[in-house]
Motif scaffolding. Structure first.
Motif, mmCIF file in Angstrom:
data_model
loop_
_atom_site.group_PDB
_atom_site.id
_atom_site.type_symbol
_atom_site.label_atom_id
_atom_site.label_comp_id
_atom_site.label_asym_id
_atom_site.label_seq_id
_atom_site.Cartn_x
_atom_site.Cartn_y
_atom_site.Cartn_z
ATOM 1 N N GLY A 56 6.211 -3.392 -9.486
ATOM 2 C CA GLY A 56 5.154 -2.601 -8.864
ATOM 3 C C GLY A 56 4.297 -1.877 -9.882
ATOM 4 N N ASP A 57 3.443 -1.000 -9.369
ATOM 5 C CA ASP A 57 2.559 -0.195 -10.215
ATOM 6 C C ASP A 57 2.826 1.261 -9.883
ATOM 7 O OD1 ASP A 57 0.663 0.835 -11.866
ATOM 8 O OD2 ASP A 57 -1.067 0.029 -10.798
ATOM 9 N N THR A 58 3.873 1.809 -10.487
ATOM 10 C CA THR A 58 4.301 3.171 -10.155
ATOM 11 C C THR A 58 3.398 4.247 -10.733
ATOM 12 O OG1 THR A 58 5.781 3.116 -12.071
ATOM 13 C CG2 THR A 58 6.724 2.534 -9.932
ATOM 14 N N SER A 59 2.380 3.846 -11.482
ATOM 15 C CA SER A 59 1.484 4.854 -12.067
ATOM 16 C C SER A 59 0.688 5.597 -11.009
ATOM 17 C CB SER A 59 0.516 4.190 -13.063
ATOM 18 O OG SER A 59 -0.285 3.233 -12.402
ATOM 19 N N VAL A 60 0.610 5.009 -9.788
ATOM 20 C CA VAL A 60 -0.164 5.667 -8.732
ATOM 21 C C VAL A 60 0.694 6.609 -7.912
ATOM 22 C CG1 VAL A 60 -1.728 3.724 -8.531
ATOM 23 C CG2 VAL A 60 0.271 3.827 -7.042
ATOM 24 N N MET A 61 1.991 6.684 -8.240
ATOM 25 C CA MET A 61 2.891 7.472 -7.418
ATOM 26 C C MET A 61 3.054 8.884 -7.940
ATOM 27 S SD MET A 61 5.822 4.620 -6.759
ATOM 28 C CE MET A 61 6.809 5.770 -5.786
ATOM 29 N N CYS A 62 3.493 9.764 -7.064
ATOM 30 C CA CYS A 62 3.767 11.131 -7.449
ATOM 31 C C CYS A 62 5.235 11.425 -7.176
ATOM 32 C CB CYS A 62 2.888 12.101 -6.670
ATOM 33 S SG CYS A 62 3.166 12.051 -4.886
ATOM 34 N N GLY A 63 5.709 12.577 -7.634
ATOM 35 C CA GLY A 63 7.106 12.931 -7.495
ATOM 36 C C GLY A 63 7.569 13.038 -6.060
ATOM 37 N N CYS A 64 6.676 13.374 -5.124
ATOM 38 C CA CYS A 64 7.086 13.555 -3.740
ATOM 39 C C CYS A 64 7.524 12.253 -3.100
ATOM 40 C CB CYS A 64 5.953 14.170 -2.922
ATOM 41 S SG CYS A 64 4.434 13.203 -2.905
ATOM 42 N N PHE A 65 7.170 11.099 -3.721
ATOM 43 C CA PHE A 65 7.581 9.809 -3.186
ATOM 44 C C PHE A 65 8.690 9.193 -4.032
ATOM 45 C CE2 PHE A 65 3.458 10.259 -1.229
ATOM 46 C CZ PHE A 65 3.676 9.782 0.043
ATOM 47 N N GLY A 66 9.281 10.007 -4.896
ATOM 48 C CA GLY A 66 10.376 9.509 -5.720
ATOM 49 C C GLY A 66 9.903 8.806 -6.970
ATOM 50 N N GLY A 67 8.625 8.862 -7.285
ATOM 51 C CA GLY A 67 8.107 8.207 -8.480
ATOM 52 C C GLY A 67 8.057 9.170 -9.637
ATOM 53 N N ASN A 68 7.891 8.643 -10.829
ATOM 54 C CA ASN A 68 7.809 9.500 -12.021
ATOM 55 C C ASN A 68 6.566 9.177 -12.827
ATOM 56 O OD1 ASN A 68 8.426 7.053 -13.091
ATOM 57 N ND2 ASN A 68 10.353 7.664 -14.052
ATOM 58 N N GLY A 69 5.534 8.608 -12.132
ATOM 59 C CA GLY A 69 4.287 8.324 -12.827
ATOM 60 C C GLY A 69 4.321 7.075 -13.668
ATOM 61 N N SER A 123 -1.054 -10.974 -1.801
ATOM 62 C CA SER A 123 -2.315 -11.356 -1.171
ATOM 63 C C SER A 123 -3.125 -10.133 -0.747
ATOM 64 C CB SER A 123 -2.042 -12.243 0.052
ATOM 65 O OG SER A 123 -1.207 -11.567 0.982
ATOM 66 N N LEU A 124 -2.464 -8.965 -0.629
ATOM 67 C CA LEU A 124 -3.155 -7.726 -0.254
ATOM 68 C C LEU A 124 -3.680 -6.966 -1.467
ATOM 69 C CD1 LEU A 124 -0.735 -6.399 2.521
ATOM 70 C CD2 LEU A 124 -2.888 -7.640 2.821
ATOM 71 N N GLY A 125 -3.402 -7.500 -2.668
ATOM 72 C CA GLY A 125 -3.902 -6.862 -3.876
ATOM 73 C C GLY A 125 -2.960 -5.847 -4.493
ATOM 74 N N ASP A 126 -1.763 -5.684 -3.909
ATOM 75 C CA ASP A 126 -0.783 -4.769 -4.504
ATOM 76 C C ASP A 126 -0.123 -5.432 -5.704
ATOM 77 O OD1 ASP A 126 -1.059 -2.620 -2.675
ATOM 78 O OD2 ASP A 126 0.192 -3.669 -1.213
ATOM 79 N N VAL A 127 0.113 -4.655 -6.753
ATOM 80 C CA VAL A 127 0.804 -5.168 -7.930
ATOM 81 C C VAL A 127 2.290 -5.269 -7.616
ATOM 82 C CG1 VAL A 127 1.444 -4.725 -10.325
ATOM 83 C CG2 VAL A 127 -0.883 -4.251 -9.559
ATOM 84 N N ASP A 128 2.815 -6.499 -7.659
ATOM 85 C CA ASP A 128 4.240 -6.713 -7.381
ATOM 86 C C ASP A 128 5.056 -6.575 -8.658
ATOM 87 O OD1 ASP A 128 6.441 -7.191 -5.828
ATOM 88 O OD2 ASP A 128 6.199 -9.367 -5.771
ATOM 89 N N TYR A 129 4.539 -7.118 -9.747
ATOM 90 C CA TYR A 129 5.204 -7.011 -11.048
ATOM 91 C C TYR A 129 4.167 -6.850 -12.146
ATOM 92 C CZ TYR A 129 9.899 -8.281 -9.428
ATOM 93 O OH TYR A 129 11.124 -8.277 -8.799
ATOM 94 N N LYS A 130 4.577 -6.158 -13.206
ATOM 95 C CA LYS A 130 3.726 -5.996 -14.378
ATOM 96 C C LYS A 130 4.515 -6.488 -15.599
ATOM 97 C CE LYS A 130 1.167 -2.343 -14.615
ATOM 98 N NZ LYS A 130 0.709 -0.935 -14.754
#
Length: 202
Positions: A56-69, A123-130
Motif C-alpha cells: 500500500g501507500d501508507t504515506s497518506v495515513m495518520c496515526g488515528c488509523f493505525g498508520g505511522n506515515g 483498477s481504482l488507482g489505489d497503490v497495492d504495492y510499492k
C-alpha cells in the motif's frame, strides 16, 4: 548421444527435480521446495532483482488509523516474476517465497516519473504495492515485465472463457510456479487502509 536424446534427458531431469521440489513444498507446508533457482526453471524468470517492498501507500495515513506515515524501515527483499505472479523472497537464497502477488488486473508504473520506485495499482488507482529498486532502469524493467504478464494473463482468460483452455501450452516450471503462488498469495502482508476507505470513514 544425439542432440534430441540429450534434450529429452535434460527435460526428464528437470521434470524429476520439479517433482521432488513439489513434494518438499507440500511436505513442509510451503516452507521449502520453491527457491529462486527452482522457480526460474530452464527458461529463467521474467524478471528478478533485489528491492525494498511496501504494501500500500501508507504515506497518506495518520496515526488515528493505525498508520505511522509510511516511515517504518523497509527490509530489502528479492523479487522474481514468473508468469502472472510476483514472488517476494526474504533473500535470493531463501528456500521458499514469503508470499506471492497475482499481477492480474493490476497496473504497474514508475512513480514519480524518473525515480527508481515502481508501484502496482488496482483498477481504482489505489497503490497495492510499492517497490523501491536501486536504479530507474531496474524499475522500468519491472514495469515492462508486469505489463507483459498482465497482457498474457488477459489473453489466457479470454481463451478460457471461449472454452479454448486446451490450446494453452505452459512450461512445467510455469505450472509449478502457479501452484506455489496459489499457496503463497494467502501469506501477503495485510493491506493498509486505502485513501478511499479513509475518506469514507471521515
Amino acid at each position: 548421444m544425439s542432440e534430441s536424446s540429450s534434450k529429452r534427458a535434460s527435460l526428464e531431469r528437470k521434470s524429476s527435480l520439479l517433482t521432488r521440489a513439489k513434494s518438499k513444498f507440500l511436505k513442509t507446508k510451503g516452507e521449502e521446495g520453491a527457491d529462486v533457482e527452482t522457480l526460474r526453471g530452464n527458461a529463467g524468470a521474467d524478471f528478478e532483482s533485489a528491492a525494498k517492498v511496501k504494501r500500500g501507500d501508507t504515506s497518506v495515513m495518520c496515526g488515528c488509523f493505525g498508520g505511522n506515515g509510511g516511515d517504518e524501515p523497509q527490509k530489502e527483499r528479492y523479487i522474481l516474476i514468473k508468469g502472472p505472479f510476483c514472488f517476494v523472497f526474504s533473500n535470493e537464497e531463501a528456500p521458499s517465497p514469503k508470499y506471492a502477488i497475482s499481477l492480474a488486473h493490476l497496473k504497474a508504473e514508475v512513480l514519480p516519473r524518473g525515480s527508481s520506485t515502481a508501484v502496482l495499482e488496482t483498477s481504482l488507482g489505489d497503490v497495492d504495492y510499492k517497490f523501491m529498486f536501486d536504479t530507474e532502469e531496474t524499475a522500468q524493467k519491472f514495469v515492462s515485465a508486469v505489463h507483459k504478464e498482465c497482457k498474457a494473463a488477459a489473453a489466457e482468460s479470454v481463451k478460457k472463457r471461449l472454452g479454448h483452455e486446451h490450446l494453452l501450452k505452459k512450461r512445467q516450471s510455469v505450472r509449478y510456479a502457479e501452484s506455489v503462488a496459489m499457496k503463497k498469495m494467502d501469506e501477503q502482508p495485510e493491506a493498509p487502509i486505502s485513501a478511499g476507505e479513509m475518506a469514507d470513514a471521515l
